[in-house]
Write an enzyme that holds these catalytic residues in place. Structure first.
Site, PDB file in Angstrom:
ATOM      1  N   LYS A 212      78.162  25.414 -23.009  1.00  0.00           N
ATOM      2  CA  LYS A 212      78.870  26.537 -22.371  1.00  0.00           C
ATOM      3  C   LYS A 212      78.009  27.179 -21.280  1.00  0.00           C
ATOM      4  CE  LYS A 212      81.380  30.062 -21.563  1.00  0.00           C
ATOM      5  NZ  LYS A 212      82.759  30.140 -21.207  1.00  0.00           N
ATOM      6  N   CYS A 266      81.171  36.449 -16.915  1.00  0.00           N
ATOM      7  CA  CYS A 266      80.615  35.212 -17.467  1.00  0.00           C
ATOM      8  C   CYS A 266      79.597  34.568 -16.536  1.00  0.00           C
ATOM      9  CB  CYS A 266      81.751  34.234 -17.718  1.00  0.00           C
ATOM     10  SG  CYS A 266      83.121  35.002 -18.578  1.00  0.00           S
TER      11      CYS A 266
HETATM   12  N1  SAJ Z   1      83.567  32.396  -6.793  1.00  0.00           N
HETATM   13  C1  SAJ Z   1      83.057  32.196  -5.524  1.00  0.00           C
HETATM   14  N2  SAJ Z   1      83.228  30.970  -4.945  1.00  0.00           N
HETATM   15  C2  SAJ Z   1      83.886  29.955  -5.574  1.00  0.00           C
HETATM   16  C3  SAJ Z   1      84.385  30.158  -6.874  1.00  0.00           C
HETATM   17  C4  SAJ Z   1      84.214  31.402  -7.461  1.00  0.00           C
HETATM   18  O1  SAJ Z   1      82.460  33.101  -4.918  1.00  0.00           O
HETATM   19  O2  SAJ Z   1      84.024  28.881  -4.953  1.00  0.00           O
HETATM   20  C5  SAJ Z   1      83.385  33.712  -7.447  1.00  0.00           C
HETATM   21  C6  SAJ Z   1      84.700  34.405  -7.798  1.00  0.00           C
HETATM   22  O3  SAJ Z   1      85.235  35.089  -6.695  1.00  0.00           O
HETATM   23  C7  SAJ Z   1      84.271  35.331  -8.913  1.00  0.00           C
HETATM   24  C8  SAJ Z   1      83.179  34.524  -9.624  1.00  0.00           C
HETATM   25  O4  SAJ Z   1      82.760  33.516  -8.701  1.00  0.00           O
HETATM   26  O5  SAJ Z   1      83.703  36.520  -8.409  1.00  0.00           O
HETATM   27  C9  SAJ Z   1      83.623  33.858 -10.912  1.00  0.00           C
HETATM   28  O6  SAJ Z   1      84.923  33.301 -10.753  1.00  0.00           O
HETATM   29  P1  SAJ Z   1      85.327  31.888 -11.372  1.00  0.00           P
HETATM   30  O7  SAJ Z   1      86.753  31.646 -11.063  1.00  0.00           O
HETATM   31  O8  SAJ Z   1      84.379  30.848 -10.915  1.00  0.00           O
HETATM   32  O9  SAJ Z   1      85.051  32.042 -12.924  1.00  0.00           O
HETATM   33  P2  SAJ Z   1      85.481  33.080 -14.093  1.00  0.00           P
HETATM   34  O10 SAJ Z   1      84.341  34.019 -14.307  1.00  0.00           O
HETATM   35  O11 SAJ Z   1      86.817  33.670 -13.869  1.00  0.00           O
HETATM   36  O12 SAJ Z   1      85.591  32.056 -15.318  1.00  0.00           O
HETATM   37  C10 SAJ Z   1      84.487  31.210 -15.615  1.00  0.00           C
HETATM   38  C11 SAJ Z   1      85.012  29.774 -15.806  1.00  0.00           C
HETATM   39  N3  SAJ Z   1      83.898  28.849 -15.874  1.00  0.00           N
HETATM   40  C12 SAJ Z   1      83.833  27.745 -15.078  1.00  0.00           C
HETATM   41  O13 SAJ Z   1      84.669  27.492 -14.253  1.00  0.00           O
HETATM   42  C13 SAJ Z   1      82.670  26.837 -15.287  1.00  0.00           C
HETATM   43  C14 SAJ Z   1      85.863  29.689 -17.085  1.00  0.00           C
HETATM   44  O14 SAJ Z   1      86.262  28.350 -17.333  1.00  0.00           O
HETATM   45  C15 SAJ Z   1      85.048  30.220 -18.275  1.00  0.00           C
HETATM   46  O15 SAJ Z   1      85.803  30.163 -19.477  1.00  0.00           O
HETATM   47  C16 SAJ Z   1      84.715  31.672 -17.975  1.00  0.00           C
HETATM   48  O16 SAJ Z   1      83.868  31.687 -16.801  1.00  0.00           O
HETATM   49  C17 SAJ Z   1      83.994  32.228 -19.192  1.00  0.00           C
HETATM   50  O17 SAJ Z   1      84.648  32.954 -19.965  1.00  0.00           O
HETATM   51  O18 SAJ Z   1      82.834  31.885 -19.404  1.00  0.00           O
END
Ligand code: SAJ
Length: 420
Positions: A212, A266
């Site tokens: 994870k 996360c």
């Molecule tokens: N972000 C960027 N650029 C990107 C992708 C995301 O700047 O290309 C930013 C987003 O705007 C946001 C942050 O990253 O601020 C996190 O967003 P996210 O969509 O990447 O992730 P979370 O926090 O919504 O969910 C993540 C997911 N993990 C992965 O994709 C590896 C989800 O599957 C997990 O279950 C979740 O964390 C968790 O609960 O751990």
């Protein structure tokens, strides 16, 4: 365990959807939360979090009597711990919620029960969980000492669902099942197979814990690469978005999107759990965190430079009359969650440091947080027509059509909204 009763500890973004999905005519769920307000709300069939379709599912499970909330654990066949694991000021993990959950369930545990830790946890936490349970219940045996023959089965099965898609992903995602023994894994697989359509893949607890953390650190490192690139490109006067689009035409390159920083509960937290265990080795993971954490300040600096340029070009304009519009306050696109949001942090800091009234555009909320109520929550058209400086912070769907629209203002596109 053909007709299991499940007790879910922590009725937040993971616990509540899991409890509601599991609850059915064959499966009773007792939901436990330390917050009596949350418990009362759920027992009325209502929800305290916004997640598509969750309200309908909870209402149905509660009204049919399959789901009931309480503040204290009750006897069950399986216990699923889904409480928060934040970090402390020094970025060390705070395991106090897990420990409290263990101490709460220990008195009602009985032979053959299954305890699953779903909370994202530093490596070794499941072993600590056993220690906490065993200290309260020396009359029961645990897999750390009695292996397959233990009274209690223990597993770590981390959640992996994406906010905004939780119910779908709870069913369709593959699950990592880190049982302490084969018997523990088998019991956990049987439980998840009641509602998971993805694969249930068995491993040991430490690997499951690390898996994870690895997933979220992988994403953090990749976002940090994109964020670093965006700052380099700004200095070299190159359009980052075009650059990334071009580089991604390579068959083995897939760069993520830069943004105003990494938010949520996360990705900005979990990598520190690896760093705290292995500080001398986790150099890249630590640096990625620092790069992503530095991005909001970089965006703020861009805005301040834009204000200075504007005042220089228009000597008659007073600093307090500069109109700045921020588009998006949520921590990512198309959600209403403002917690741990870099966009919100940027708006707050601009409001405090520039001392002007901001135009704030966040289509997913009805009211601004208390500390921003002096500012104006407005719509895209109004802000786009009237601001001198447009700061695009989140790629909400409502903003994507702005590309075609003309504005005389200066645009700082931290989220690549106009590039897509
Ligand atoms: N972000 C960027 N650029 C990107 C992708 C995301 O700047 O290309 C930013 C987003 O705007 C946001 C942050 O990253 O601020 C996190 O967003 P996210 O969509 O990447 O992730 P979370 O926090 O919504 O969910 C993540 C997911 N993990 C992965 O994709 C590896 C989800 O599957 C997990 O279950 C979740 O964390 C968790 O609960 O751990």
């Amino acid at each position: 365990m053909s007709v299991p009763t499940l007790c879910v500890l922590g009725l937040g973004y993971i616990g509540l959807p899991t409890a509601a999905l599991f609850a059915s005519p064959q499966r009773t769920v007792i939901g436990v939360d330390i917050n009596p307000h949350v418990v009362d709300l759920i027992n009325l069939g209502q929800v305290h979090i916004i997640e598509p379709d969750l309200d309908r599912l909870v209402r149905s499970a509660v009204s049919h009597g399959y789901l009931r909330a309480t503040t204290r654990p009750e006897p069950a066949d399986a216990f699923l711990i889904a409480v928060p694991t934040p970090f402390l000021e020094n970025r060390e993990p705070d395991l106090s919620y897990i420990e409290a959950a263990c101490r709460a369930i220990a008195p009602v545990l009985k032979k053959h029960d299954l305890v699953i830790l779903e909370s994202t946890s530093p490596v070794g936490t499941t072993e600590l969980l056993v220690k906490w349970l065993a200290s309260v219940r020396p009359d029961l045996t645990f897999p750390t000492t009695h292996q397959q023959a233990s009274d209690i089965r223990i597993a770590h099965c981390p959640e992996r669902v994406l906010p905004g898609h939780v119910l779908r992903e709870l069913v369709s995602n593959d699950r990592i099942i880190g049982g302490m023994t084969d018997a523990c894994s088998a019991a956990a697989v049987r439980l998840y197979q009641q509602f998971v359509e993805g694969q249930c893949i068995v491993t040991d607890t430490r690997t499951a814990e690390m898996c994870k953390l690895t997933e979220n650190s992988f994403r953090d490192v990749n976002i940090a690469f994109a964020n670093e690139l965006s700052m380099i490109c700004a200095q070299l006067k190159i359009d980052t978005w075009e650059l990334i689009r071009l580089a991604n035409h390579h068959p083995r390159v897939n760069i993520l999107q830069p943004g105003p920083g990494v938010g949520g509960h996360c990705i900005a937290v979990d990598p520190w759990f690896i760093v705290s265990k292995t500080p001398d080795l986790a150099l890249l993971i630590r640096t990625a965190r620092l790069v992503n954490d530095s991005k909001p300040q970089w965006v703020i600096q861009q805005v301040k430079v834009a204000v200075a340029n504007l005042l220089f070009k228009h000597p008659g304009l007073r600093a307090h009359n500069v109109r700045i519009a921020c588009y998006g306050l949520a921590f990512k696109a198309d959600i209403d969650d403002l917690r741990e949001s870099p966009a919100l942090g940027i708006a707050r800091q601009l409001a405090n440091e520039l001392g002007i009234t901001l135009l704030l555009v966040e289509p997913n909320i009805d009211a601004l947080p208390d500390d921003l109520t002096g500012h104006s929550l407005t719509d895209v058209a109004c802000a786009w027509d009237s601001a001198h400086i447009h700061v695009l912070l989140v790629g909400h769907r409502e903003f994507r059509s702005m590309s075609a629209r003309h504005s005389n203002g200066v645009v700082i596109d931290a989220a690549g909204v106009l590039a897509n």
